[in-house]
Design an enzyme around this catalytic site. Structure first.
Site, PDB file in Angstrom:
ATOM      1  N   ARG A  34     -43.292 -39.613 -27.846  1.00  0.00           N
ATOM      2  CA  ARG A  34     -43.731 -40.374 -29.026  1.00  0.00           C
ATOM      3  C   ARG A  34     -44.290 -41.739 -28.643  1.00  0.00           C
ATOM      4  NH1 ARG A  34     -39.047 -38.188 -32.965  1.00  0.00           N
ATOM      5  NH2 ARG A  34     -40.329 -36.600 -33.969  1.00  0.00           N
ATOM      6  N   LYS A 205     -35.542 -19.799 -41.546  1.00  0.00           N
ATOM      7  CA  LYS A 205     -35.491 -19.447 -42.971  1.00  0.00           C
ATOM      8  C   LYS A 205     -36.841 -19.229 -43.618  1.00  0.00           C
ATOM      9  CE  LYS A 205     -31.373 -22.127 -44.050  1.00  0.00           C
ATOM     10  NZ  LYS A 205     -31.019 -23.367 -44.740  1.00  0.00           N
ATOM     11  N   GLY A 360     -41.943 -29.512 -34.143  1.00  0.00           N
ATOM     12  CA  GLY A 360     -40.581 -28.982 -34.075  1.00  0.00           C
ATOM     13  C   GLY A 360     -40.320 -28.116 -32.856  1.00  0.00           C
TER      14      GLY A 360
HETATM   15  P1  AMP Z   1     -36.699 -23.824 -38.083  1.00  0.00           P
HETATM   16  O1  AMP Z   1     -35.969 -25.125 -37.990  1.00  0.00           O
HETATM   17  O2  AMP Z   1     -36.696 -23.204 -39.422  1.00  0.00           O
HETATM   18  O3  AMP Z   1     -38.061 -23.849 -37.433  1.00  0.00           O
HETATM   19  O4  AMP Z   1     -35.821 -22.799 -37.222  1.00  0.00           O
HETATM   20  C1  AMP Z   1     -35.560 -22.977 -35.881  1.00  0.00           C
HETATM   21  C2  AMP Z   1     -34.281 -22.291 -35.545  1.00  0.00           C
HETATM   22  O5  AMP Z   1     -34.359 -20.933 -35.915  1.00  0.00           O
HETATM   23  C3  AMP Z   1     -33.986 -22.314 -34.066  1.00  0.00           C
HETATM   24  O6  AMP Z   1     -32.845 -23.091 -33.843  1.00  0.00           O
HETATM   25  C4  AMP Z   1     -33.736 -20.848 -33.728  1.00  0.00           C
HETATM   26  O7  AMP Z   1     -32.621 -20.655 -32.912  1.00  0.00           O
HETATM   27  C5  AMP Z   1     -33.504 -20.216 -35.071  1.00  0.00           C
HETATM   28  N1  AMP Z   1     -33.828 -18.774 -35.069  1.00  0.00           N
HETATM   29  C6  AMP Z   1     -34.960 -18.197 -34.664  1.00  0.00           C
HETATM   30  N2  AMP Z   1     -34.886 -16.864 -34.739  1.00  0.00           N
HETATM   31  C7  AMP Z   1     -33.654 -16.581 -35.212  1.00  0.00           C
HETATM   32  C8  AMP Z   1     -32.956 -15.362 -35.496  1.00  0.00           C
HETATM   33  N3  AMP Z   1     -33.539 -14.164 -35.334  1.00  0.00           N
HETATM   34  N4  AMP Z   1     -31.703 -15.454 -35.972  1.00  0.00           N
HETATM   35  C9  AMP Z   1     -31.107 -16.652 -36.138  1.00  0.00           C
HETATM   36  N5  AMP Z   1     -31.707 -17.843 -35.895  1.00  0.00           N
HETATM   37  C10 AMP Z   1     -32.968 -17.796 -35.431  1.00  0.00           C
END
Ligand code: AMP
Length: 403
Positions: A34, A205, A360
């Site tokens: 950053r 999610k 992210g």
């Molecule tokens: P986000 O913050 O929504 O981009 O999600 C990122 C997180 O999703 C990461 O910490 C991953 O470990 C988790 N993730 C990705 N695929 C899966 C999965 N199949 N089951 C559970 N968590 C997941």
């Protein structure tokens, strides 16, 4: 107004940067991306002989108060970055304990052309997150010109990112080079992309990505869906997903997205196979079809067939957006889907495609794969980039454009 059109010589230029860098327990900078990404703007200001006054936040001090209810000024002080900033800017960096008030004002007025003053963490004050007008006016008193280069907080209507801009007329405020390039790169993808345009969307999610998916199905040719969110879609299509992540309240919306995509000629690819485990742990899993996962298993990564079919789509794309990991990439046994996809995106870029990594965890996957220079643009703003791609107007951007 563009930064190049403002006469900066001898002016006090107040710059909102995003120096919210990760720190170790003994306050060493773990990743200075950053700071590094703000350097083009700061070097430009230096070479134009401006007095540079920097404002930033660090962490969330108001959310992590000490037991006695006060702000933890030892942990969250921006003093931690002064030495490093001084090294990379090759100049002494002055510091003030409060981002406003007598000392800050005096130091800002004494600053000579090319010198740098860093203000203490703006989030030590509750008024920052409230976008407080009085607080913003006190910050504004420190500068003749306002530059916003903090894309990572452009989606927040905070005092130092948004409210403050109203104290500067249109010809005395502008985006810094970083913020401007973030906007240009996102616009390149959403407004005038070369085709085929493919979005790779992952993460935990569906609920976090619904708005993005709704916008993407009006813009893109292909969407590759992976990560935990894929299994809500697979269940919506009648698949058995065992204990995999699922948001039942989003089953209907997921179905609607699949129908709308078809109507818009957008092809949605779900992972044909997955790597599953009986528990959420980093031990070896097994590969199964994504729509017939046993009751006691959960999908933690996309499988080899999915990796391969995703790679084929990525390699045929002229423009690629990637947001979110395709599996639990923090676990060694479930990182292959994400890291292979990083390699596919890098290869497509080498072959001439334009690629934007939307913040992210996907940025972290690209960096961990040493592919940082192998993609076209890596965004510094996770939430901000997501909102911009969703088509939302970001307050920090709007405030610079308004008189
Ligand atoms: P986000 O913050 O929504 O981009 O999600 C990122 C997180 O999703 C990461 O910490 C991953 O470990 C988790 N993730 C990705 N695929 C899966 C999965 N199949 N089951 C559970 N968590 C997941």
């Amino acid at each position: 107004m563009q930064i190049e059109d403002i006469d900066l010589t001898g002016k006090r230029v107040l710059v909102r940067v995003d120096f919210n860098v990760p720190l170790s327990d003994d306050y060493k900078i773990l990743d200075d991306t950053r700071i590094a990404r703000a350097l083009p703007t700061l070097e430009y200001l230096k070479s134009n002989n401006a007095s540079i006054i920097l404002m930033s936040h660090l962490g969330r001090p108001q959310k992590k108060l000490k037991d006695d209810g006060s702000v933890n000024k030892v942990k969250f002080t921006l003093r931690h970055i002064v030495d490093h900033l001084s090294t990379v800017l090759n100049t002494e960096v002055f510091f003030t304990e409060s981002p406003f008030g007598e000392d800050a004002l005096k130091k800002s007025l004494e600053l000579k052309g090319g010198q740098v003053l860093l203000l203490e963490n703006t989030r030590f004050h509750l008024q920052e997150a409230k976008g407080d007008l009085e607080f913003a006016s006190r910050l504004a008193a420190l500068g003749d010109v306002y530059i916003n280069d903090a894309f990572g907080t452009a989606h927040r209507a905070h005092a130092s990112t948004t409210t403050i801009a109203q104290f500067f007329p249109i010809h005395r405020k502008a985006f810094g080079f970083l913020l401007r390039s973030e906007i240009e790169n996102a616009d390149r993808l959403m407004l005038s992309p070369k085709r085929p345009l493919t979005a790779i969307i992952g993460g935990a999610k569906v609920s976090d990505k619904i708005q993005l998916l709704n916008r993407l199905i009006e813009k893109v040719d292909n969407i590759l869906i992976g990560g935990g969110m894929a299994y809500t879609f697979i269940k919506a299509q009648g698949g058995s997903i065992g204990k995999s992540l699922c948001e039942d309240e989003f089953l209907e919306l997921s179905k609607e997205i699949l129908i709308k995509a078809k109507a818009n000629n957008v092809t949605i690819y779900l992972p044909a196979d997955s790597v599953v485990n009986s528990d959420f742990k980093d031990t070896e899993g097994k590969v199964v079809n994504s729509d017939s996962i046993a009751e006691n298993d959960m999908a933690l990564d996309i499988g080899p067939e999915a990796i391969d079919s995703f790679r084929k789509v990525i390699l045929k794309s002229a423009c690629i957006l990637w947001n979110g990991p395709l599996g639990v990439f923090e676990f060694k046994h479930y990182s292959k889907g994400t890291f292979s996809t990083a390699e596919s995106v890098a290869l497509a870029t080498k072959n001439g495609a334009y690629s934007l990594i939307g913040g992210g965890d996907s940025v972290s996957a690209i960096n961990q794969s040493n592919l940082t220079d192998a993609v076209s643009h890596i965004s510094t703003g996770g939430g901000a980039m997501l909102e911009y791609l969703e088509g939302k107007s970001l307050p920090g951007i709007q405030a610079i454009l308004e008189n």
